[in-house]
Design an enzyme around this catalytic site. Structure first.
Site, mmCIF file in Angstrom:
data_model
loop_
_atom_site.group_PDB
_atom_site.id
_atom_site.type_symbol
_atom_site.label_atom_id
_atom_site.label_comp_id
_atom_site.label_asym_id
_atom_site.label_seq_id
_atom_site.Cartn_x
_atom_site.Cartn_y
_atom_site.Cartn_z
ATOM 1 N N ARG A 1 0.823 -1.214 0.000
ATOM 2 C CA ARG A 1 0.000 0.000 0.000
ATOM 3 C C ARG A 1 0.853 1.258 0.000
ATOM 4 N NH1 ARG A 1 -5.368 -1.455 2.359
ATOM 5 N NH2 ARG A 1 -5.746 0.753 2.652
ATOM 6 N N TYR B 1 0.824 4.273 -2.480
ATOM 7 C CA TYR B 1 -0.242 5.274 -2.310
ATOM 8 C C TYR B 1 -0.018 6.075 -1.022
ATOM 9 C CZ TYR B 1 -5.098 7.045 -1.959
ATOM 10 O OH TYR B 1 -6.227 7.829 -1.853
ATOM 11 N N ARG C 1 -13.865 -1.068 -3.996
ATOM 12 C CA ARG C 1 -14.168 -0.345 -2.755
ATOM 13 C C ARG C 1 -15.433 -0.921 -2.122
ATOM 14 N NH1 ARG C 1 -12.458 5.853 -4.258
ATOM 15 N NH2 ARG C 1 -12.874 5.283 -6.406
ATOM 16 N N VAL D 1 -18.312 -0.015 -0.550
ATOM 17 C CA VAL D 1 -19.725 0.314 -0.795
ATOM 18 C C VAL D 1 -20.196 -0.192 -2.164
ATOM 19 C CG1 VAL D 1 -21.388 2.196 -1.084
ATOM 20 C CG2 VAL D 1 -19.815 2.205 0.870
ATOM 21 N N ASN E 1 -18.894 -2.440 -4.045
ATOM 22 C CA ASN E 1 -18.728 -3.896 -4.085
ATOM 23 C C ASN E 1 -19.910 -4.590 -3.406
ATOM 24 O OD1 ASN E 1 -17.231 -6.174 -4.724
ATOM 25 N ND2 ASN E 1 -16.352 -6.270 -2.675
#
Ligand SMILES: NC(=O)c1ccc[n+]([C@@H]2O[C@H](COP(=O)([O-])OP(=O)(O)OC[C@H]3O[C@@H](n4cnc5c(N)ncnc54)[C@H](O)[C@@H]3O)[C@@H](O)[C@H]2O)c1
Length: 319
Positions: A141, A144, A185, A187, A189
């Site tokens: 990660r 990012y 993401r 929501v 998904n």
């Protein structure tokens, strides 16, 4: 917001999920809006009345002049930002540098979309702007998290050494119409799975928490950062402090869609944060901003209105 009437706004990443909503709100507030976007993620929809330049902010240095610049250009979902981690790094670091140089050249205000991911797996809870974060600098990660942190560092140096007009928003999970279902993401998904009557897949045991902010609230927060002088040189959490476990979120979306499917627990991604909740006292005090749309209302709007992406709206439209 009166401030934007007659102003010119440049929205980098304006064809993305939050960007589309921001462009629309800026147009409604009377601004001229230019978008620069390479269309690498997001649904690529831009409202009518917006000028679009298809450009990569990590390469281009010559942008349209503006009074206010919003830098949203960055993949935001783990699937997207991990697909080409070096490009993510270039976008967030070189892109921020190029937009900073441009903002300095045209004496514009620059609003930087940073992220709650700068807190990593937080040691303090809820997260306050003064927390330094707990980020793995070499994990999957990091492309990012660390590039967003580097951008913050660069921009705050420009505040200190060049008196640049920078305002930084650490955005927490934002959801609403127009999200791409394939980007992984939570929501969209869960909504896609529930709407299709499928098993709901929840990472880990689902006890990890998130705080979900409806996109209109996030956009209002970003616009206030651009408009209010007290935001100059400051960093703000922009998110909804209503914390919920991921399992509860899945359950709520399942119920809203009338889906009877069971929940299946899958492996938790590496370095997935355990808790996420913003302390928004600073935004309340200096910007007079706080979210106004609760989760049940926001989920209903997301399901009921149909997102901007026509591919998704079939799935999301409640019968
Ligand atoms: N949505 C959230 O929950 C959330 C949370 C925290 C931070 N943010 C930040 O907000 C911003 C917008 O997020 P979003 O959810 O709208 O993401 P998104 O992926 O939907 O939109 C990002 C946009 O940036 C564009 N882009 C990516 N790289 C680019 C480049 N090199 N040059 C030009 N354009 C480029 C993409 O094509 C896309 O249109 C991002 O900076 C993200 O890090 C979002």
């Amino acid at each position: 917001m009166e401030f934007f009437d007659g102003k010119t706004a440049l929205v980098a990443g304006g064809a993305g999920f939050i960007g589309q909503h921001l462009c629309r709100a800026l147009l409604n507030a009377g601004a001229r809006v230019h978008v620069v976007d390479n269309f690498s993620t997001g649904t690529g929809h831009v409202p009518d009345g917006v000028t679009v330049d298809r450009q990569d902010v990590s390469i281009i240095r010559d942008f349209r002049a503006a009074d206010v610049i919003f830098n949203l250009a960055s993949p935001a979902s783990p699937i997207h930002y991990q697909a080409d981690p070096i490009q993510t790094w270039k976008t967030n670091v070189l892109g921020a540098m190029h937009l900073l140089e441009h903002a300095m050249a045209c004496k514009a205000t620059l609003v930087q979309a940073s992220t709650s991911e700068v807190y990593g797996d937080p040691l303090a809870h809820p997260q306050v702007e003064t927390d330094w974060g707990n980020v793995n600098p070499i994990g999957p990660r990091a492309c990012y998290d660390e590039s967003k942190r580097a951008a913050e560092s660069l921009l705050m140096d420009a505040v200190r050494t060049q008196n640049a007009d920078i305002r930084i928003a650490r955005i927490f999970n934002t959801y609403g119409p127009g999200m791409e279902i394939e980007d992984g993401r939570a929501v969209p998904n869960f909504m896609a799975q529930a709407k299709a009557g499928q098993v709901m897949t929840v990472h880990g045991d689902g006890t990890q928490t998130r705080s979900f902010c409806y996109v209109d609230d996030t956009v209002q927060g970003l616009m206030r950062l651009g408009a209010i002088d007290a935001a100059r040189g400051e960093v703000f959490n922009i998110g909804n402090p209503n914390e919920i476990s991921v399992a509860e979120l899945a359950d709520q979306i399942n119920q809203a869609c009338g889906n009877k499917s069971r929940v299946e627990f899958t492996q938790r991604p590496i370095d997935d944060p355990t808790r996420r909740c913003p302390n928004i006292a600073k935004a309340k005090q200096l910007l007079g901003w706080e979210p106004t749309i609760g989760l049940a209302d926001g989920l209903g709007r997301t399901l009921g209105s149909g997102p901007i992406d026509p591919k998704v709206s079939d799935l999301f439209h409640l019968a």
